[in-house]
Motif scaffolding. Structure first.
Motif, PDB file in Angstrom:
ATOM      1  N   ALA A 139      27.979-129.729  41.650  1.00  0.00           N
ATOM      2  CA  ALA A 139      28.494-131.110  41.625  1.00  0.00           C
ATOM      3  C   ALA A 139      30.019-131.119  41.569  1.00  0.00           C
ATOM      4  O   ALA A 139      30.674-131.929  42.263  1.00  0.00           O
ATOM      5  CB  ALA A 139      27.912-131.853  40.427  1.00  0.00           C
ATOM      6  N   PHE A 140      30.609-130.223  40.786  1.00  0.00           N
ATOM      7  CA  PHE A 140      32.068-130.156  40.708  1.00  0.00           C
ATOM      8  C   PHE A 140      32.661-129.663  42.019  1.00  0.00           C
ATOM      9  O   PHE A 140      33.739-130.131  42.437  1.00  0.00           O
ATOM     10  CB  PHE A 140      32.496-129.250  39.555  1.00  0.00           C
ATOM     11  CG  PHE A 140      32.556-129.949  38.227  1.00  0.00           C
ATOM     12  CD1 PHE A 140      33.660-130.703  37.871  1.00  0.00           C
ATOM     13  CD2 PHE A 140      31.506-129.862  37.326  1.00  0.00           C
ATOM     14  CE1 PHE A 140      33.721-131.364  36.659  1.00  0.00           C
ATOM     15  CE2 PHE A 140      31.548-130.517  36.107  1.00  0.00           C
ATOM     16  CZ  PHE A 140      32.664-131.274  35.768  1.00  0.00           C
ATOM     17  N   VAL A 141      31.987-128.736  42.686  1.00  0.00           N
ATOM     18  CA  VAL A 141      32.456-128.289  44.000  1.00  0.00           C
ATOM     19  C   VAL A 141      32.470-129.463  44.980  1.00  0.00           C
ATOM     20  O   VAL A 141      33.423-129.644  45.746  1.00  0.00           O
ATOM     21  CB  VAL A 141      31.558-127.150  44.536  1.00  0.00           C
ATOM     22  CG1 VAL A 141      31.873-126.861  46.010  1.00  0.00           C
ATOM     23  CG2 VAL A 141      31.757-125.894  43.712  1.00  0.00           C
ATOM     24  N   GLY A 142      31.421-130.285  44.942  1.00  0.00           N
ATOM     25  CA  GLY A 142      31.355-131.435  45.828  1.00  0.00           C
ATOM     26  C   GLY A 142      32.468-132.434  45.572  1.00  0.00           C
ATOM     27  O   GLY A 142      33.112-132.922  46.505  1.00  0.00           O
ATOM     28  N   LEU A 143      32.714-132.745  44.299  1.00  0.00           N
ATOM     29  CA  LEU A 143      33.773-133.714  43.970  1.00  0.00           C
ATOM     30  C   LEU A 143      35.149-133.184  44.351  1.00  0.00           C
ATOM     31  O   LEU A 143      35.989-133.924  44.877  1.00  0.00           O
ATOM     32  CB  LEU A 143      33.728-134.037  42.479  1.00  0.00           C
ATOM     33  CG  LEU A 143      32.570-134.925  42.018  1.00  0.00           C
ATOM     34  CD1 LEU A 143      32.542-135.001  40.489  1.00  0.00           C
ATOM     35  CD2 LEU A 143      32.697-136.327  42.607  1.00  0.00           C
ATOM     36  N   LEU A 144      35.382-131.907  44.088  1.00  0.00           N
ATOM     37  CA  LEU A 144      36.681-131.326  44.440  1.00  0.00           C
ATOM     38  C   LEU A 144      36.871-131.297  45.948  1.00  0.00           C
ATOM     39  O   LEU A 144      37.980-131.546  46.450  1.00  0.00           O
ATOM     40  CB  LEU A 144      36.801-129.916  43.858  1.00  0.00           C
ATOM     41  CG  LEU A 144      38.146-129.215  44.052  1.00  0.00           C
ATOM     42  CD1 LEU A 144      39.280-130.023  43.432  1.00  0.00           C
ATOM     43  CD2 LEU A 144      38.118-127.802  43.453  1.00  0.00           C
ATOM     44  N   THR A 145      35.807-131.024  46.692  1.00  0.00           N
ATOM     45  CA  THR A 145      35.897-131.029  48.146  1.00  0.00           C
ATOM     46  C   THR A 145      36.235-132.417  48.662  1.00  0.00           C
ATOM     47  O   THR A 145      37.081-132.580  49.561  1.00  0.00           O
ATOM     48  CB  THR A 145      34.574-130.547  48.763  1.00  0.00           C
ATOM     49  OG1 THR A 145      34.309-129.212  48.351  1.00  0.00           O
ATOM     50  CG2 THR A 145      34.646-130.590  50.288  1.00  0.00           C
ATOM     51  N   VAL A 146      35.588-133.441  48.128  1.00  0.00           N
ATOM     52  CA  VAL A 146      35.865-134.818  48.539  1.00  0.00           C
ATOM     53  C   VAL A 146      37.336-135.154  48.320  1.00  0.00           C
ATOM     54  O   VAL A 146      38.010-135.723  49.190  1.00  0.00           O
ATOM     55  CB  VAL A 146      34.967-135.805  47.765  1.00  0.00           C
ATOM     56  CG1 VAL A 146      35.445-137.245  47.958  1.00  0.00           C
ATOM     57  CG2 VAL A 146      33.521-135.667  48.222  1.00  0.00           C
ATOM     58  N   ALA A 147      37.857-134.783  47.151  1.00  0.00           N
ATOM     59  CA  ALA A 147      39.245-135.114  46.821  1.00  0.00           C
ATOM     60  C   ALA A 147      40.228-134.366  47.721  1.00  0.00           C
ATOM     61  O   ALA A 147      41.118-134.973  48.341  1.00  0.00           O
ATOM     62  CB  ALA A 147      39.518-134.786  45.361  1.00  0.00           C
ATOM     63  N   LEU A 148      40.074-133.058  47.810  1.00  0.00           N
ATOM     64  CA  LEU A 148      41.059-132.261  48.543  1.00  0.00           C
ATOM     65  C   LEU A 148      40.967-132.467  50.054  1.00  0.00           C
ATOM     66  O   LEU A 148      41.988-132.475  50.746  1.00  0.00           O
ATOM     67  CB  LEU A 148      40.884-130.786  48.199  1.00  0.00           C
ATOM     68  CG  LEU A 148      41.232-130.413  46.753  1.00  0.00           C
ATOM     69  CD1 LEU A 148      40.966-128.934  46.508  1.00  0.00           C
ATOM     70  CD2 LEU A 148      42.687-130.742  46.446  1.00  0.00           C
ATOM     71  N   ALA A 149      39.762-132.630  50.579  1.00  0.00           N
ATOM     72  CA  ALA A 149      39.630-132.879  52.014  1.00  0.00           C
ATOM     73  C   ALA A 149      40.259-134.222  52.380  1.00  0.00           C
ATOM     74  O   ALA A 149      40.911-134.349  53.419  1.00  0.00           O
ATOM     75  CB  ALA A 149      38.161-132.843  52.426  1.00  0.00           C
ATOM     76  N   SER A 150      40.083-135.230  51.536  1.00  0.00           N
ATOM     77  CA  SER A 150      40.687-136.541  51.804  1.00  0.00           C
ATOM     78  C   SER A 150      42.207-136.434  51.850  1.00  0.00           C
ATOM     79  O   SER A 150      42.858-136.985  52.754  1.00  0.00           O
ATOM     80  CB  SER A 150      40.269-137.544  50.722  1.00  0.00           C
ATOM     81  OG  SER A 150      38.872-137.720  50.707  1.00  0.00           O
ATOM     82  N   LEU A 151      42.789-135.733  50.874  1.00  0.00           N
ATOM     83  CA  LEU A 151      44.243-135.560  50.862  1.00  0.00           C
ATOM     84  C   LEU A 151      44.718-134.706  52.032  1.00  0.00           C
ATOM     85  O   LEU A 151      45.791-134.949  52.594  1.00  0.00           O
ATOM     86  CB  LEU A 151      44.674-134.941  49.535  1.00  0.00           C
ATOM     87  CG  LEU A 151      44.448-135.790  48.283  1.00  0.00           C
ATOM     88  CD1 LEU A 151      44.845-135.013  47.035  1.00  0.00           C
ATOM     89  CD2 LEU A 151      45.237-137.093  48.370  1.00  0.00           C
ATOM     90  N   SER A 152      43.926-133.708  52.398  1.00  0.00           N
ATOM     91  CA  SER A 152      44.294-132.844  53.510  1.00  0.00           C
ATOM     92  C   SER A 152      44.333-133.625  54.820  1.00  0.00           C
ATOM     93  O   SER A 152      45.279-133.497  55.617  1.00  0.00           O
ATOM     94  CB  SER A 152      43.308-131.686  53.621  1.00  0.00           C
ATOM     95  OG  SER A 152      43.645-130.823  54.687  1.00  0.00           O
ATOM     96  N   TYR A 153      43.340-134.469  55.058  1.00  0.00           N
ATOM     97  CA  TYR A 153      43.331-135.279  56.279  1.00  0.00           C
ATOM     98  C   TYR A 153      44.474-136.289  56.265  1.00  0.00           C
ATOM     99  O   TYR A 153      45.081-136.566  57.307  1.00  0.00           O
ATOM    100  CB  TYR A 153      41.993-135.997  56.420  1.00  0.00           C
ATOM    101  CG  TYR A 153      40.854-135.086  56.804  1.00  0.00           C
ATOM    102  CD1 TYR A 153      40.930-134.300  57.946  1.00  0.00           C
ATOM    103  CD2 TYR A 153      39.692-135.015  56.033  1.00  0.00           C
ATOM    104  CE1 TYR A 153      39.886-133.449  58.306  1.00  0.00           C
ATOM    105  CE2 TYR A 153      38.648-134.176  56.387  1.00  0.00           C
ATOM    106  CZ  TYR A 153      38.750-133.405  57.515  1.00  0.00           C
ATOM    107  OH  TYR A 153      37.724-132.563  57.868  1.00  0.00           O
TER     108      TYR A 153
END
Length: 249
Positions: A139-153
């Protein structure tokens, strides 16, 4: 319409990913190398953290997978901008939020799959962790991915070339990795470094997942980690959506 638009964008990028087997399996290469060559060095060492060496290392590697993988997700949209794909999408009535969300969900699915492979490999090497703790880690991997991918895009929409994008991401991810205690608990370092590490949101996520891997769920680390992860994901999605909407105006 939002669900329909998101499913279209998500499906398109999933099909692209499935055509690239290298992206699926080689993205997990660096964490696996740490697991194989760095993990055995920690066996039997006093790490100043509850649990054995695998329960300390594997949570850090899971979050490292999301940190480096999701942070570089923006490279794909730079390529799409250079080939005119983004421009063609802008003239359609598709939701600007869906343009971001579909991509982020694809990235989340990809890194969750890679996280499962990493945990399976760790179990073979000696990891012992409760199933609820492992699920909390995902679950933490999923939340971190959502956050960092959004900022990366969002960042990728602001730059023109990969040569501008890459150095910025490296300058942000390396200090984050070193200060978050992904490899070793920050309590092993000097007091000033431990205090400095609390200024990065990743430190709270690492401590929370390590608690989960030893079966400790009702802890301050877990509470702080969950709050930071949720807030970080919400703020990042908001910022990313704003950039996509302005770009499509």
């Amino acid at each position: 319409m939002l669900l329909h638009d998101t499913s279209l964008v998500f499906g398109r990028h999933v099909r692209q990913t499935l055509r690239s087997r290298f992206q699926i399996f080689f993205g997990i290469l660096m964490p696996l190398l740490y697991l194989l060559f760095f993990g055995p060095l920690l066996t039997g060492l006093p790490l100043g953290s509850p649990g054995d060496s695998w329960q300390v290392l594997v949570p850090g590697l899971l979050l490292q997978l999301a940190l480096f993988g999701a942070s570089f997700a923006g490279f794909s949209i730079i390529i799409e901008q250079s080939t005119g794909v983004v421009e063609r999408m802008r003239v359609t009535p598709v939701s600007r939020f869906a343009l971001l969300l579909g991509r982020v969900l694809r990235d989340t699915l990809l890194f969750m799959f890679q996280a499962v492979l990493l945990v399976l490999a760790a179990l073979v090497m000696g990891l012992r962790a409760p199933l609820p703790g492992v699920l909390v880690g995902f679950a933490f991997v999923g939340l971190l991915t959502v956050a960092l991918a959004s900022l990366s895009y969002a960042l990728a929409m602001k730059v023109r070339t990969p040569q501008e994008f890459g150095p910025v991401i490296n300058a942000l991810t390396m200090p984050a990795m070193l200060l978050s205690g992904l490899m070793l608990p920050m309590t092993l370092g000097p007091a000033w470094l431990d205090v400095l590490s609390h200024l990065t949101p990743f430190r709270y996520l690492v401590d929370a997942v390590r608690d989960a891997y030893v079966g400790r769920y009702a802890t301050a680390h877990m509470l702080h980690g969950a709050l930071v992860a949720l807030a970080f994901a919400l703020l990042a999605m908001t910022a990313g959506t704003r950039v996509f909407r302005r770009a499509g105006a």
